[in-house]
Design an enzyme around this catalytic site. Structure first.
Site, PDB file in Angstrom:
ATOM      1  N   GLY A  62       0.853  -1.146   0.210  1.00 30.71           N
ATOM      2  CA  GLY A  62      -0.162   0.143  -0.022  1.00 30.71           C
ATOM      3  C   GLY A  62       0.819   0.946   0.011  1.00 30.71           C
ATOM      4  O   GLY A  62       0.432   2.255   0.280  1.00 30.71           O
ATOM      5  N   ASP A  90      -5.866 -11.274 -18.619  1.00 31.28           N
ATOM      6  CA  ASP A  90      -7.166 -11.261 -19.430  1.00 31.28           C
ATOM      7  C   ASP A  90      -7.353 -10.040 -20.163  1.00 31.28           C
ATOM      8  O   ASP A  90      -7.854  -9.817 -21.397  1.00 31.28           O
ATOM      9  CB  ASP A  90      -8.318 -11.509 -18.442  1.00 31.28           C
ATOM     10  CG  ASP A  90      -8.212 -12.819 -17.691  1.00 31.28           C
ATOM     11  OD1 ASP A  90      -7.203 -13.694 -17.822  1.00 31.28           O
ATOM     12  OD2 ASP A  90      -9.196 -13.126 -17.050  1.00 31.28           O
ATOM     13  N   ARG A 130      14.390  -1.851  -7.968  1.00 29.71           N
ATOM     14  CA  ARG A 130      14.145  -3.219  -7.712  1.00 29.71           C
ATOM     15  C   ARG A 130      14.874  -4.015  -8.419  1.00 29.71           C
ATOM     16  O   ARG A 130      15.175  -5.177  -8.101  1.00 29.71           O
ATOM     17  CB  ARG A 130      12.705  -3.416  -7.665  1.00 29.71           C
ATOM     18  CG  ARG A 130      11.951  -2.563  -6.479  1.00 29.71           C
ATOM     19  CD  ARG A 130      10.630  -2.934  -6.585  1.00 29.71           C
ATOM     20  NE  ARG A 130      10.122  -2.233  -5.246  1.00 29.71           N
ATOM     21  CZ  ARG A 130       8.886  -2.250  -4.754  1.00 29.71           C
ATOM     22  NH1 ARG A 130       7.984  -2.687  -5.596  1.00 29.71           N
ATOM     23  NH2 ARG A 130       8.497  -1.799  -3.466  1.00 29.71           N
ATOM     24  N   GLU A 160      -2.444  -1.620 -13.629  1.00 28.65           N
ATOM     25  CA  GLU A 160      -1.580  -2.544 -14.016  1.00 28.65           C
ATOM     26  C   GLU A 160      -1.702  -3.340 -15.501  1.00 28.65           C
ATOM     27  O   GLU A 160      -0.722  -3.525 -16.036  1.00 28.65           O
ATOM     28  CB  GLU A 160      -1.139  -3.793 -13.176  1.00 28.65           C
ATOM     29  CG  GLU A 160       0.181  -4.207 -13.164  1.00 28.65           C
ATOM     30  CD  GLU A 160       0.389  -5.407 -12.341  1.00 28.65           C
ATOM     31  OE1 GLU A 160      -0.275  -5.399 -11.329  1.00 28.65           O
ATOM     32  OE2 GLU A 160       1.301  -6.352 -12.498  1.00 28.65           O
TER      33      GLU A 160
HETATM   34  P1  ADP Z   1      -4.585  -3.007 -10.325  1.00 27.63           P
HETATM   35  O1  ADP Z   1      -3.611  -2.638  -9.597  1.00 27.63           O
HETATM   36  O2  ADP Z   1      -4.188  -2.587 -11.699  1.00 27.63           O
HETATM   37  O3  ADP Z   1      -6.207  -2.289  -9.939  1.00 27.63           O
HETATM   38  P2  ADP Z   1      -5.348  -5.654  -9.403  1.00 27.63           P
HETATM   39  O4  ADP Z   1      -4.598  -6.746  -9.625  1.00 27.63           O
HETATM   40  O5  ADP Z   1      -5.274  -5.008  -8.048  1.00 27.63           O
HETATM   41  O6  ADP Z   1      -4.806  -4.566 -10.495  1.00 27.63           O
HETATM   42  O7  ADP Z   1      -6.713  -5.719  -9.792  1.00 27.63           O
HETATM   43  C1  ADP Z   1      -7.290  -6.238 -10.925  1.00 27.63           C
HETATM   44  C2  ADP Z   1      -8.551  -7.186 -10.740  1.00 27.63           C
HETATM   45  O8  ADP Z   1      -8.907  -7.724 -11.764  1.00 27.63           O
HETATM   46  C3  ADP Z   1      -8.275  -8.519  -9.893  1.00 27.63           C
HETATM   47  O9  ADP Z   1      -9.249  -8.457  -8.661  1.00 27.63           O
HETATM   48  C4  ADP Z   1      -8.733  -9.506 -10.737  1.00 27.63           C
HETATM   49  O10 ADP Z   1      -9.200 -10.613 -10.087  1.00 27.63           O
HETATM   50  C5  ADP Z   1      -9.759  -8.976 -11.793  1.00 27.63           C
HETATM   51  N1  ADP Z   1      -9.817  -9.503 -13.304  1.00 27.63           N
HETATM   52  C6  ADP Z   1      -8.615 -10.075 -13.792  1.00 27.63           C
HETATM   53  N2  ADP Z   1      -9.073 -10.504 -15.003  1.00 27.63           N
HETATM   54  C7  ADP Z   1     -10.865 -10.415 -15.107  1.00 27.63           C
HETATM   55  C8  ADP Z   1     -11.745 -10.638 -15.838  1.00 27.63           C
HETATM   56  N3  ADP Z   1     -11.462 -11.218 -16.990  1.00 27.63           N
HETATM   57  N4  ADP Z   1     -12.905 -10.386 -15.476  1.00 27.63           N
HETATM   58  C9  ADP Z   1     -13.122  -9.918 -14.297  1.00 27.63           C
HETATM   59  N5  ADP Z   1     -12.234  -9.577 -13.385  1.00 27.63           N
HETATM   60  C10 ADP Z   1     -11.037  -9.796 -13.706  1.00 27.63           C
END
Ligand code: ADP
Length: 651
Positions: A187, A417, A476, A617
């Protein structure tokens, strides 16, 4: 063991209690389960010590499961166990799967529940064979102004900003809980912040860092030359003012993001951050921090330098880890009426005949088809691909090798995805060859948590022979590369009582891990003396003592002839001493969908794809070849907010 023995030692039973509504337990052949009624307890090891459970049975039913106090990661293990409890009680079955992203916590929970079933005389095999048929529901069709795919930090920030502007919002998340990698993170939020940073004194090494910018030529700054010119003026003004407090500015943050990200791939191609995106990023971190405060997020007054951040501008929330962001944003999203659909995985974007993105095709975990229509826009916030070794291997052009077996700090849902869906919809990709390895993660499970350390200046890394091997204040990728060259790619972060943050028996570390459990499970080693510590770690006699004495002398003289460290914390002289074993793991994927400063997704010609936005990300272009520690959370919040604003103002 029956209640009253083990349970006497379990203090805080609270989390889950689902009462039975369903019928008796019977298998496919109709034979009914039999239990010896009563409440039984058991425990099994999770990530960070035991997970205790207490299960109550009637003659024919599992009536209640309560999880006791444990150190599993808050918001992850807890949610998984809550869901499993529901499935077991509702289905009267043990044929349930571990929850992805919380596999170890799930397994510990299920093992302990099975133990209780055995104690109650139940037939575990019969319960494990009692499969509950999953029936897909009728197709769900919904329409909203804005559809958001992914409920991590970027998605939730977008949801709050779009809904705050009066747009109707649907957010879909494929996991059983919100949070993604954001909730698993430390965080750290990088931002200049005159109000909080005035408590920090300017030091000689930091001043030397500023001097290095005065010496930098416009050619070295490339596209960032105009920023360098502004920064030089700011530094000269600052020097004249004789201000003893820390200097910082969006331009310094911008130049450090540029330098930290400027890298050359194995095939000789240089990458740098996109100047417009980096400018939008660093000039909006403070307004975004204030926006987060305005919706109720509380930041700590203390600002530090997290690993690889390069400057003391890393903020944390009072809840410390990423959960602080997720808890506040999801609460406000719910208050704003955002329709959050969990266990709903997007598979495809819908494009109309004009090339505009107008919807999403998704599927729920139980197979229910979902078709969502967006009146204004779709925002992709699916995070990175750090849990997808195939995708990493396909794109990596920076590391000589990232073994497919390398552990990761990522949730198993970080599969890229959004990158697949985005490219299918015509998006361009940028910076995909660059993956960040987190130098400092748990060697057993890749987690970020589970140890003791303080701000980057205070950290000392030694290898298995008790020798330092790197400037611990560096970026890093430098740290990870140094660590990978050590025996077993393993090193220890050494702290004394002060640099460890004054941990106390019975207390918690920064991550909320129970300190006694960390020590009991050898996630952390503790000894009164450095000699005692090196003995526990099996290092050559005297090696650690000699190395720390040398390091302390470097602090005294203000320079490190061995590795060039200049930014130091206090000397390590106050026992007890602590060692946390660490190893590199896959952390952040810097590349992704190409966006502009309004978070619009661009095609290969640089033209925005109508109705399509992205943040977090899943995007590329800001961090280039190496992301600074603490830049991810402020990026995802800043661009998540921008994406929500852009999509909701679409006409
Ligand atoms: P960021 O830091 O960019 O917000 P995170 O990893 O914190 O990325 O969050 C990305 C979220 O998107 C995760 O909770 C993941 O489960 C969700 N996610 C990834 N692929 C899919 C998808 N195909 N459909 C719905 N949710 C998804």
């Amino acid at each position: 063991m029956k209640k009253g023995t083990l349970l006497a030692s379990i203090t805080a039973f609270a989390v889950i209690a689902v009462m039975l509504i369903s019928g008796c337990v019977s298998d496919e052949n109709g034979s009914t389960a039999q239990f010896n009624p009563g409440t039984y307890s058991a425990a099994a090891p999770g990530n960070y010590g035991d997970v205790p459970v207490e299960v109550t049975f009637s003659k024919t039913k599992i009536k209640k499961i309560i999880v006791g106090s444990n150190s599993e990661t808050p918001g992850i293990g807890g949610v998984a166990m809550e869901k499993l409890t529901e499935e077991i009680i509702e289905g009267q079955t043990l044929a349930v799967d571990a929850i992805t992203g919380a596999t170890n916590s799930s397994r510990a929970f299920l093992t302990a529940v099975e133990d209780c079933v055995a104690q109650a005389g139940g037939d575990i095999l019969m319960l494990k064979n009692k499969k509950i048929a999953v029936v897909a529901g009728e197709e769900i069709k919904k329409t909203a102004d804005v559809i958001i795919i992914g409920g991590g930090g970027a998605g939730l920030a977008a949801a709050v900003s779009a809904s705050g502007n009066g747009s109707s919002v649907i957010l879909i998340e494929k996991a059983a809980a919100l949070g993604g990698n954001t909730i698993r993170s430390g965080g750290g939020y990088n931002s200049y912040d005159p109000q909080r940073q005035k408590a920090i004194k300017m030091t000689k090494p930091l001043m030397e860092d500023l001097e290095s910018f005065l010496a930098m030529t416009p050619a070295e700054a490339g596209d960032f030359a105009p920023t360098l010119a502004v920064l030089k003026d700011q530094i000269r003004e600052y020097k004249k003012s004789n201000d003893g407090t820390l200097f910082d500015s969006p331009e310094l943050h911008m130049m450090q993001t540029y330098i930290g990200g400027k890298r050359t791939s194995l095939d000789g191609k240089e990458i740098t951050g996109n100047v417009d995106l980096v400018k939008t990023f660093t000039s909006n971190t403070l307004p975004t921090l204030h926006w987060l405060e305005s919706i109720g997020l509380k930041f700590s007054d203390e600002v530090a330098t997290i690993l690889g951040a390069l400057w003391p501008r890393s903020h944390t929330t009072v809840e410390h880890v990423g959960a602080g962001f997720i808890n506040t944003l999801s609460r406000v999203a719910a208050e704003n009426g955002v329709d959050i659909m969990l266990e709903t995985k997007a598979g495809e974007l819908v494009k109309d005949e004009n090339g505009r993105i107008v919807g999403v095709i998704a599927k729920m975990t139980d197979g229910t088809p979902v078709t969502l229509t967006a009146e204004k826009g779709v925002i992709m916030t699916t995070g990175g691909y750090g849990a997808n070794p195939e995708m990493i291997a396909k794109f990596n052009t920076y590391w000589p090798d990232i073994p497919k077996t390398m552990k990761t700090t990522n949730t198993a849902d970080a599969m890229g995805d959004g990158i697949v869906m985005g490219t299918e919809a015509g998006a361009d990709l940028v910076g995909m060859g660059f993956v960040q390895l987190m130098p400092s993660s748990d060697p057993e499970n890749g987690a970020l948590s589970g140890g003791l350390w303080g701000s980057a200046e205070t950290q000392v890394f030694v290898n298995k022979s008790g020798k330092r091997f790197v400037n611990e204040y560096a970026e890093r990728d430098v740290l990870a590369s140094g660590a990978l060259s050590q025996q077993d790619a393993l090193f220890y972060i050494i702290c004394d009582q002060v640099t460890a943050g004054n941990p106390q028996p019975g207390g918690k570390n920064f991550w909320g891990d129970d300190i006694d459990t960390l020590i009991a499970t050898q996630k952390v080693y503790k000894a009164d003396t450095l000699a005692g510590l090196e003995e526990q770690l099996g290092m050559p006699a005297g090696a650690l003592e000699t190395e720390i004495a040398k390091y302390n002398s470097f602090i005294e003289q203000g320079s490190d002839p061995d590795f060039g460290k200049r930014n130091f914390g206090p000397k390590l002289v106050n026992g007890p001493f602590y060692a946390t074993p660490r190893s590199p793991s896959v952390h952040h994927t810097m590349g992704g969908l190409r966006i502009d400063t309004s978070a619009r997704v661009l095609d290969a010609d640089g033209t925005p794809i109508p109705g399509f936005y992205a943040a977090g990300e899943v995007t590329g272009g800001i961090h280039a070849g190496n992301r600074l520690g603490g830049n991810a959370i402020s990026d995802i919040m800043t661009f998540g907010r921008i994406a929500g604003n852009s999509a909701s103002s679409e006409l």
